[in-house]
Motif scaffolding. Structure first.
Motif, PDB file in Angstrom:
ATOM      1  N   PRO A 149      69.449  34.822  40.393  1.00  0.00           N
ATOM      2  CA  PRO A 149      68.803  33.592  40.842  1.00  0.00           C
ATOM      3  C   PRO A 149      69.818  32.589  41.388  1.00  0.00           C
ATOM      4  CG  PRO A 149      68.885  33.667  38.451  1.00  0.00           C
ATOM      5  CD  PRO A 149      69.342  35.010  38.942  1.00  0.00           C
ATOM      6  N   LEU A 150      69.351  31.773  42.324  1.00  0.00           N
ATOM      7  CA  LEU A 150      70.149  30.689  42.884  1.00  0.00           C
ATOM      8  C   LEU A 150      69.599  29.368  42.360  1.00  0.00           C
ATOM      9  CD1 LEU A 150      70.273  32.085  46.533  1.00  0.00           C
ATOM     10  CD2 LEU A 150      71.942  32.438  44.699  1.00  0.00           C
ATOM     11  N   ILE A 152      67.749  26.938  43.673  1.00  0.00           N
ATOM     12  CA  ILE A 152      66.344  26.656  43.964  1.00  0.00           C
ATOM     13  C   ILE A 152      65.566  27.929  44.299  1.00  0.00           C
ATOM     14  CG2 ILE A 152      66.792  24.287  44.710  1.00  0.00           C
ATOM     15  CD1 ILE A 152      66.409  25.326  47.641  1.00  0.00           C
ATOM     16  N   VAL A 153      66.154  29.074  44.030  1.00  0.00           N
ATOM     17  CA  VAL A 153      65.472  30.367  44.217  1.00  0.00           C
ATOM     18  C   VAL A 153      65.528  31.089  42.876  1.00  0.00           C
ATOM     19  CG1 VAL A 153      65.412  32.534  45.489  1.00  0.00           C
ATOM     20  CG2 VAL A 153      66.110  30.440  46.650  1.00  0.00           C
ATOM     21  N   TYR A 154      64.362  31.281  42.278  1.00  0.00           N
ATOM     22  CA  TYR A 154      64.276  31.723  40.893  1.00  0.00           C
ATOM     23  C   TYR A 154      64.017  33.225  40.793  1.00  0.00           C
ATOM     24  CZ  TYR A 154      63.709  26.698  40.189  1.00  0.00           C
ATOM     25  OH  TYR A 154      63.892  25.340  40.197  1.00  0.00           O
ATOM     26  N   ASN A 155      64.280  33.761  39.601  1.00  0.00           N
ATOM     27  CA  ASN A 155      63.938  35.149  39.290  1.00  0.00           C
ATOM     28  C   ASN A 155      63.350  35.170  37.887  1.00  0.00           C
ATOM     29  OD1 ASN A 155      63.805  37.869  38.654  1.00  0.00           O
ATOM     30  ND2 ASN A 155      65.702  38.376  39.703  1.00  0.00           N
ATOM     31  N   PHE A 156      62.013  35.326  37.814  1.00  0.00           N
ATOM     32  CA  PHE A 156      61.319  35.351  36.529  1.00  0.00           C
ATOM     33  C   PHE A 156      61.060  36.780  36.058  1.00  0.00           C
ATOM     34  CE2 PHE A 156      59.884  31.470  38.780  1.00  0.00           C
ATOM     35  CZ  PHE A 156      60.401  30.521  37.909  1.00  0.00           C
ATOM     36  N   GLY A 157      61.488  37.769  36.849  1.00  0.00           N
ATOM     37  CA  GLY A 157      61.201  39.153  36.545  1.00  0.00           C
ATOM     38  C   GLY A 157      59.958  39.621  37.282  1.00  0.00           C
ATOM     39  N   GLY A 158      59.765  40.933  37.285  1.00  0.00           N
ATOM     40  CA  GLY A 158      58.615  41.514  37.975  1.00  0.00           C
ATOM     41  C   GLY A 158      59.009  42.066  39.330  1.00  0.00           C
ATOM     42  N   PHE A 159      58.210  43.019  39.803  1.00  0.00           N
ATOM     43  CA  PHE A 159      58.555  43.754  41.016  1.00  0.00           C
ATOM     44  C   PHE A 159      57.522  43.568  42.129  1.00  0.00           C
ATOM     45  CE2 PHE A 159      58.587  48.224  42.978  1.00  0.00           C
ATOM     46  CZ  PHE A 159      59.448  47.845  43.995  1.00  0.00           C
ATOM     47  N   THR A 160      56.289  43.980  41.903  1.00  0.00           N
ATOM     48  CA  THR A 160      55.258  43.789  42.920  1.00  0.00           C
ATOM     49  C   THR A 160      54.710  42.366  42.811  1.00  0.00           C
ATOM     50  OG1 THR A 160      53.336  44.449  41.601  1.00  0.00           O
ATOM     51  CG2 THR A 160      54.638  46.221  42.611  1.00  0.00           C
ATOM     52  N   ASP A 161      53.988  41.943  43.833  1.00  0.00           N
ATOM     53  CA  ASP A 161      53.423  40.588  43.792  1.00  0.00           C
ATOM     54  C   ASP A 161      52.575  40.372  42.540  1.00  0.00           C
ATOM     55  OD1 ASP A 161      54.426  39.537  46.283  1.00  0.00           O
ATOM     56  OD2 ASP A 161      52.979  40.799  47.323  1.00  0.00           O
ATOM     57  N   GLY A 162      51.812  41.388  42.146  1.00  0.00           N
ATOM     58  CA  GLY A 162      50.903  41.238  41.014  1.00  0.00           C
ATOM     59  C   GLY A 162      51.612  41.057  39.689  1.00  0.00           C
ATOM     60  N   ASP A 163      52.500  41.979  39.342  1.00  0.00           N
ATOM     61  CA  ASP A 163      53.176  41.820  38.047  1.00  0.00           C
ATOM     62  C   ASP A 163      54.151  40.650  38.085  1.00  0.00           C
ATOM     63  OD1 ASP A 163      56.120  43.403  38.270  1.00  0.00           O
ATOM     64  OD2 ASP A 163      54.587  44.235  39.568  1.00  0.00           O
ATOM     65  N   ARG A 164      54.736  40.365  39.261  1.00  0.00           N
ATOM     66  CA  ARG A 164      55.612  39.204  39.369  1.00  0.00           C
ATOM     67  C   ARG A 164      54.834  37.914  39.097  1.00  0.00           C
ATOM     68  NH1 ARG A 164      57.390  40.552  44.057  1.00  0.00           N
ATOM     69  NH2 ARG A 164      56.521  38.772  45.170  1.00  0.00           N
ATOM     70  N   ALA A 165      53.572  37.872  39.528  1.00  0.00           N
ATOM     71  CA  ALA A 165      52.743  36.699  39.272  1.00  0.00           C
ATOM     72  C   ALA A 165      52.488  36.523  37.780  1.00  0.00           C
ATOM     73  CB  ALA A 165      51.416  36.827  40.024  1.00  0.00           C
ATOM     74  N   ALA A 166      52.321  37.632  37.069  1.00  0.00           N
ATOM     75  CA  ALA A 166      52.123  37.544  35.622  1.00  0.00           C
ATOM     76  C   ALA A 166      53.382  37.041  34.928  1.00  0.00           C
ATOM     77  CB  ALA A 166      51.705  38.904  35.073  1.00  0.00           C
ATOM     78  N   PHE A 167      54.548  37.541  35.340  1.00  0.00           N
ATOM     79  CA  PHE A 167      55.810  37.074  34.766  1.00  0.00           C
ATOM     80  C   PHE A 167      56.012  35.583  35.059  1.00  0.00           C
ATOM     81  CE2 PHE A 167      56.788  41.521  34.264  1.00  0.00           C
ATOM     82  CZ  PHE A 167      57.669  41.556  33.188  1.00  0.00           C
ATOM     83  N   LEU A 168      55.667  35.164  36.254  1.00  0.00           N
ATOM     84  CA  LEU A 168      55.764  33.749  36.620  1.00  0.00           C
ATOM     85  C   LEU A 168      54.890  32.900  35.713  1.00  0.00           C
ATOM     86  CD1 LEU A 168      56.435  31.609  39.203  1.00  0.00           C
ATOM     87  CD2 LEU A 168      54.011  31.983  39.517  1.00  0.00           C
ATOM     88  N   ALA A 169      53.624  33.320  35.553  1.00  0.00           N
ATOM     89  CA  ALA A 169      52.687  32.550  34.739  1.00  0.00           C
ATOM     90  C   ALA A 169      53.197  32.417  33.310  1.00  0.00           C
ATOM     91  CB  ALA A 169      51.313  33.217  34.762  1.00  0.00           C
ATOM     92  N   GLU A 170      53.708  33.511  32.758  1.00  0.00           N
ATOM     93  CA  GLU A 170      54.223  33.477  31.381  1.00  0.00           C
ATOM     94  C   GLU A 170      55.429  32.558  31.271  1.00  0.00           C
ATOM     95  OE1 GLU A 170      56.515  34.679  27.832  1.00  0.00           O
ATOM     96  OE2 GLU A 170      57.140  34.775  29.925  1.00  0.00           O
ATOM     97  N   ALA A 171      56.334  32.646  32.237  1.00  0.00           N
ATOM     98  CA  ALA A 171      57.548  31.832  32.198  1.00  0.00           C
ATOM     99  C   ALA A 171      57.247  30.348  32.321  1.00  0.00           C
ATOM    100  CB  ALA A 171      58.503  32.270  33.308  1.00  0.00           C
ATOM    101  N   LEU A 172      56.179  30.012  33.032  1.00  0.00           N
ATOM    102  CA  LEU A 172      55.880  28.604  33.297  1.00  0.00           C
ATOM    103  C   LEU A 172      54.796  28.038  32.386  1.00  0.00           C
ATOM    104  CD1 LEU A 172      56.179  28.397  37.192  1.00  0.00           C
ATOM    105  CD2 LEU A 172      57.927  28.175  35.422  1.00  0.00           C
TER     106      LEU A 172
END
Length: 233
Positions: A149-150, A152-172
């Motif tokens: 991660p940079l 202002i460019v984050y990495n919450f985990g996840g690979f495809t848009d779908g699972d990445r969205a779940a990781f984002l939701a959990e992290a936030l």
């Protein structure tokens, strides 16, 4: 999932999918530059304020069509994974957040963004041209990447848009995440790619992506703080 937890998954994905770490890294730096240039970026704290304790994450699997007819989604934050945005708009449903690598129908993404949706735009080595062409079209953007991660460019985990969205939701901050339209089968939903006119048989790379997405969601279910639920129409 932090970077150290994500790194082993990522390196295996790169190896098995034939991706380039260097190209992914270049894409993340490009996205950062584009966000700074447009000044339309947001920070994770701003998006955290949008995501409630209950979230619905919409994938683009064939079952999404039935789920949108059978259920209402009035009690949580609505997070669309890329092409699922088109299916929601068809039903008159406005997503709160869109997680995308710009692979879906860009005009629909633009409509939803203009209607108030926050954009989570992902950088990887294969979408550099799309980043250059489309990032400037959007506002309220959180940038993500799959390498380190940079600022202002984050990495919450996840690979495809779908699972990445779940990781984002959990992290936030989401503590109950309902996954809608996550099928992982032999059929790709017609909203997944702009060139698809109907649900289609999954091609080899898509089957590999489904397998990684399922594995990552299983990891999140065991290790995350949120409760994951699959909507079954």
């Amino acid at each position: 999932m932090n970077w150290e937890q994500w790194r082993p998954f990522y390196l295996r994905i790169v190896r098995e999918m034939g991706y380039s770490v260097e190209k992914d890294r270049e894409a993340s730096h490009l996205l950062r530059a584009l966000l700074l240039e447009s000044d339309e970026y947001i920070l994770r704290e701003e998006l955290s304020a949008v995501i409630g304790k209950k979230a619905y994450v919409f994938g683009a699997g064939p079952s999404l069509e039935v789920a949108l007819k059978e259920f209402d989604f009035l009690d949580g934050t609505l997070i669309a994974a890329d092409g699922a945005t088109s299916a929601l708009l068809e039903k008159g449903i406005a997503p709160d957040v869109i997680v995308t690598d710009l692979d879906g129908r860009v005009p629909d993404l633009k409509i939803a963004n203009e209607g108030g949706a926050f954009m989570v735009i992902h950088a990887h080595g294969d979408n550099v041209n799309k980043l250059k062409a489309y990032v400037q079209l959007f506002s309220r953007i959180l940038g993500t990447c799959q390498t380190e991660p940079l600022d202002i460019v984050y990495n919450f985990g996840g690979f495809t848009d779908g699972d990445r969205a779940a990781f984002l939701a959990e992290a936030l901050g989401a503590r109950e995440i309902t996954l809608v339209g996550f099928d992982f089968g032999e059929t790709v939903g017609k909203w997944s790619k702009p060139f698809l006119k109907d649900h289609s048989p999954a091609w080899e790379s898509k089957r590999k992506k489904f397998a990684f997405a399922r594995e990552l969601l299983e990891w999140l279910e065991k290790n995350g703080r949120a409760r994951l639920v699959y909507a079954s129409p």
